[in-house]
Design a protein around this motif. Sequence first.
Motif, PDB file in Angstrom:
ATOM      1  N   UNK B  82       0.830  -1.202   0.000  1.00 24.98           N
ATOM      2  CA  UNK B  82       0.000   0.000   0.000  1.00 24.98           C
ATOM      3  C   UNK B  82       0.867   1.256   0.000  1.00 24.98           C
ATOM      4  N   UNK B  83       1.861   1.275   0.890  1.00 21.53           N
ATOM      5  CA  UNK B  83       2.686   2.490   1.000  1.00 21.53           C
ATOM      6  C   UNK B  83       3.453   2.752  -0.287  1.00 21.53           C
ATOM      7  N   UNK B  84       3.956   1.696  -0.910  1.00 17.56           N
ATOM      8  CA  UNK B  84       4.735   1.895  -2.139  1.00 17.56           C
ATOM      9  C   UNK B  84       3.845   2.347  -3.289  1.00 17.56           C
ATOM     10  N   UNK B  85       2.613   1.814  -3.312  1.00 17.26           N
ATOM     11  CA  UNK B  85       1.711   2.201  -4.395  1.00 17.26           C
ATOM     12  C   UNK B  85       1.216   3.629  -4.210  1.00 17.26           C
ATOM     13  N   UNK B  86       1.282   4.144  -2.975  1.00 10.85           N
ATOM     14  CA  UNK B  86       0.725   5.469  -2.684  1.00 10.85           C
ATOM     15  C   UNK B  86       1.804   6.532  -2.546  1.00 10.85           C
ATOM     16  N   UNK B  87       2.974   6.244  -3.087  1.00 12.45           N
ATOM     17  CA  UNK B  87       4.105   7.135  -2.873  1.00 12.45           C
ATOM     18  C   UNK B  87       3.823   8.569  -3.322  1.00 12.45           C
ATOM     19  N   UNK B  88       3.059   8.722  -4.397  1.00 14.95           N
ATOM     20  CA  UNK B  88       2.812  10.069  -4.902  1.00 14.95           C
ATOM     21  C   UNK B  88       1.827  10.837  -4.006  1.00 14.95           C
ATOM     22  N   UNK B  89       1.105  10.102  -3.147  1.00 17.88           N
ATOM     23  CA  UNK B  89       0.069  10.767  -2.331  1.00 17.88           C
ATOM     24  C   UNK B  89       0.572  11.191  -0.959  1.00 17.88           C
ATOM     25  N   UNK B  90       1.646  10.579  -0.495  1.00 19.96           N
ATOM     26  CA  UNK B  90       2.148  10.957   0.821  1.00 19.96           C
ATOM     27  C   UNK B  90       3.161   9.963   1.320  1.00 19.96           C
ATOM     28  N   UNK B  91       3.842  10.342   2.401  1.00 14.36           N
ATOM     29  CA  UNK B  91       4.930   9.503   2.894  1.00 14.36           C
ATOM     30  C   UNK B  91       4.735   9.069   4.332  1.00 14.36           C
ATOM     31  N   UNK B  92       3.648   9.473   4.943  1.00 18.93           N
ATOM     32  CA  UNK B  92       3.513   9.124   6.356  1.00 18.93           C
ATOM     33  C   UNK B  92       2.864   7.753   6.539  1.00 18.93           C
ATOM     34  N   UNK B  93       3.485   6.948   7.397  1.00 18.91           N
ATOM     35  CA  UNK B  93       2.977   5.616   7.720  1.00 18.91           C
ATOM     36  C   UNK B  93       2.796   5.565   9.234  1.00 18.91           C
ATOM     37  N   UNK B 105       8.844  -4.415  11.212  1.00 16.08           N
ATOM     38  CA  UNK B 105       9.944  -4.619  10.261  1.00 16.08           C
ATOM     39  C   UNK B 105       9.626  -4.026   8.898  1.00 16.08           C
ATOM     40  N   UNK B 106       8.378  -4.225   8.435  1.00 16.07           N
ATOM     41  CA  UNK B 106       7.989  -3.676   7.131  1.00 16.07           C
ATOM     42  C   UNK B 106       8.017  -2.148   7.188  1.00 16.07           C
ATOM     43  N   UNK B 107       7.559  -1.590   8.324  1.00 14.55           N
ATOM     44  CA  UNK B 107       7.562  -0.134   8.464  1.00 14.55           C
ATOM     45  C   UNK B 107       8.998   0.400   8.481  1.00 14.55           C
ATOM     46  N   UNK B 108       9.894  -0.351   9.124  1.00 21.65           N
ATOM     47  CA  UNK B 108      11.301   0.069   9.162  1.00 21.65           C
ATOM     48  C   UNK B 108      11.887   0.069   7.750  1.00 21.65           C
ATOM     49  N   UNK B 109      11.472  -0.914   6.945  1.00 19.99           N
ATOM     50  CA  UNK B 109      11.943  -0.949   5.551  1.00 19.99           C
ATOM     51  C   UNK B 109      11.430   0.279   4.807  1.00 19.99           C
ATOM     52  N   UNK B 110      10.169   0.677   5.083  1.00 21.76           N
ATOM     53  CA  UNK B 110       9.611   1.866   4.441  1.00 21.76           C
ATOM     54  C   UNK B 110      10.356   3.125   4.881  1.00 21.76           C
ATOM     55  N   UNK B 111      10.751   3.145   6.173  1.00 24.04           N
ATOM     56  CA  UNK B 111      11.503   4.312   6.665  1.00 24.04           C
ATOM     57  C   UNK B 111      12.811   4.451   5.893  1.00 24.04           C
ATOM     58  N   UNK B 112      13.443   3.303   5.592  1.00 22.94           N
ATOM     59  CA  UNK B 112      14.695   3.347   4.820  1.00 22.94           C
ATOM     60  C   UNK B 112      14.449   3.832   3.391  1.00 22.94           C
ATOM     61  N   UNK B 113      13.203   3.648   2.924  1.00 18.47           N
ATOM     62  CA  UNK B 113      12.868   4.116   1.572  1.00 18.47           C
ATOM     63  C   UNK B 113      12.421   5.576   1.576  1.00 18.47           C
ATOM     64  N   UNK B 114      12.450   6.196   2.738  1.00 13.55           N
ATOM     65  CA  UNK B 114      12.115   7.611   2.800  1.00 13.55           C
ATOM     66  C   UNK B 114      10.761   7.926   3.406  1.00 13.55           C
ATOM     67  N   UNK B 115      10.042   6.918   3.876  1.00 12.68           N
ATOM     68  CA  UNK B 115       8.749   7.182   4.519  1.00 12.68           C
ATOM     69  C   UNK B 115       8.969   7.740   5.916  1.00 12.68           C
ATOM     70  N   UNK B 116       7.948   8.419   6.389  1.00 15.22           N
ATOM     71  CA  UNK B 116       7.995   9.002   7.719  1.00 15.22           C
ATOM     72  C   UNK B 116       7.103   8.106   8.590  1.00 15.22           C
ATOM     73  N   UNK B 117       7.744   7.251   9.387  1.00 13.42           N
ATOM     74  CA  UNK B 117       6.987   6.249  10.152  1.00 13.42           C
ATOM     75  C   UNK B 117       6.773   6.738  11.587  1.00 13.42           C
TER      76      UNK B 117
END
Lengths: 403, 383
Positions: B82-93, B105-117
């Motif tokens: 979901x987070x990767x598909x919604x990258x253009x809409x926002x970065x907060x998880x 763990x998945x959220x930590x991976x998203x944080x490494x991709x630039x998401x704000x967890x």
Amino acid sequence: MSEPTAIAPPSVLLVRYGELALKGGNRGEFERTLMRNMRAACAGFADVRVERERGRMFVFAPSRLESVARRLGQVFGITSVSPAWEAANDVESISTVARAVLDDALAALAPGARPKFRVHTKRVDKRFPLTSMQLDLQVAERILRESDPIVVDLNRPELVLGIEVRSDKSYVFARRLRGPGGLPVGTLGRVLCLISGGIDSPVAAWMAMKRGAEVLYVTFHSHPYIGDSAKEKVVELVRALSAWQPRSRLYVAPFADVQVAVKGVGTNGTEDSYRTVLYRRMMQRIASRIASAENAQALVTGESMGQVASQTLENLTCIGAAAELPVLRPLIAFDKQETIDIAQRIGTFALSAVQEPDCCTLFMPRKAVTRGRIEVCEDLEARLDVEGLVASSVARAERIDLD
Amino acid sequence: MSTVYLDHAATTPLDPRVREAMRPCFEEQFGNPSSRHPLGVRAARALQEARRTVARALLVEPQRVVFTSGGTEALNLAVLGIARAARSKGRRVVIGPTEHACVRGAAAALAREGCDVVQLALDSQGELDLDDAAAKLTPDTVLVAQMLANNEFGTLYPVQRLARLARARSPHARVVVDAVQAAGKLDCAPAELGVDALAFSAHKLNGPKGAGVLALASDLALEPLVHGGGQEHGLRSGTENVAACVGLAAALELAENEREAAMRRWRELRERLLAHLAKLGGVRVLEPGSQRLPSIVSILWRGAPAEVRMHHLERLGVFVSAGSACQASKHELSPALRALGLSDDDARSTLRLSMGRTTTADDVDLAARAFEQVARELEHVVR
């Protein structure tokens, strides 16, 4: 460039062994033990044959040569192994095979690489019509004539084309895989290693094996204060170490009663602080009994001087004094990192690194003594049924045999 | 020695009826659902039947049931996908305060991709802090992941209210629910909970290991993790584990059919167990939050590390789980335990007893006797 000659792939491993060849009187026994260990190491491969001929061993493994070579890298006593091609005992045949071996070796290098090379012949069968040097020359000449430009360097070759002339046929090789060295396991007798789930004791066991000792193991298990997964961790470590000797035997000595009794000695400052040393003295006693029953001649531990506060010279002395056999400490002068490096190389580090409680907080002292004294140990032990506790643990020890 | 298994929150025994439902898949019905010959067609039919069963139980469309290898994969697919598909809409998880390691763990991976967890908080009662959540649900939030029932205490979190809050404050947010502990015990229909996706695994409800589901409430954009032959609507490639999917469906159907009766039985067994524990000195029942699953009983038993109690109990044939591991230096205390304000020593003295379909009143009585015996055995050691 001429087409490489089509010849059969290598089917035999030339095995060299170093140190043991020097041990004059025992040589025959050493070689027999090494052969036995090599056969055991290759037992999982269907069509492997091990033969000995004048200071060399040959392993015929037509279908799984690379895997068998790798396996022999875990047999102590072997210094190096070379996958070799067979040739008939005449100059023409040897030269043809030598060219193909060279092409094969060059194919493994970067395209266009032209290492300086030399030919090095050893004649086991002196009836061969040429001397070693004459054969070197003839083979090299043929290569220089027929191959792409390549330079000979007798003093600092980057690639040595080896030829061994034996009575019925010759062998040609270019690769030398390093063996683990040391002495064949079993030639130096038998020892019992006190093993835990930690990093050190498996390395200590491996080092004893390297010097030719057959290693048996004992571990101390405080169920139901510690879970059986702690025991399984040690079993896994012994299994990993089993790659280095033909078979392994592990004793799991129950230790909860000992810990409960030692804690029961008292909880004042001295009583509390000596607990760890007393546990370890009990371990030495239990291990000594098991070792004697197994005809082991020494104990092996992973202790290292000063590595943890409890491993002071004084404490090591107190602990060792309870042993009824000599205590070998292969890691005595090792830094932690040096031990870790070996553990990584021999494949025990990842297993040791698995988080698993191996001693229960209930039994830990508040503050462990750093300069233990034997008289104090003996005073405290006078309040324990030492003999009864040791005998009971030995009698209830579980024996696990791993092939 | 008869054994009493009180660790159903870890895993459950396979129900014989589930095993029987799976049996043909191991025998004559071995086809690959993608094969065009009759064996393949039969396997595909079994798989579709399993999908429809799950869809019926969760009130979703069959094409929105994605079979996975378990809860962990289902939640990874939801969170990352979901987070990767919604990258253009926002970065907060936004993730819940006590999420399973797979969500963290998945959220930590998203944080490494630039998401704000960011992580939600518990209040002092161990309840999800909705005021805190309201502040954290920003307009650029694309994902909210929250468990329905806590695995340590069985605490039920107000997922419906959190989802409503997310709708109001974060228009792009998709709400994912970890229902691993709740499935088969509570109503888990995504539409009823007001969430977008819900995940659970078969082995917690007397089904096989290696089977899980991600159920989607709507056609949401989801980036697959596993690429290949396009199975599971392109969301999870790889030849389907037909036997496991059939087993999951059978297990879910059984659990749904027996849900009311089972919950009633667990409430009774819980009362019985609590009555026994009350007679045992030094035991405190931990009941954070306002509502809990009756099947999970968490206790603080002072005087010895939980691991020691656990291994003493196992010798008497009673299998429970230690709330937290023995060596504090090596293992972090769980946030749910920490929120209770327990000391480190107390946190390390908590045991979890979890009941399941096979638990009987006799089991509870036997366990209670074992508890008394362990209390006596350890008395002299822990002085």
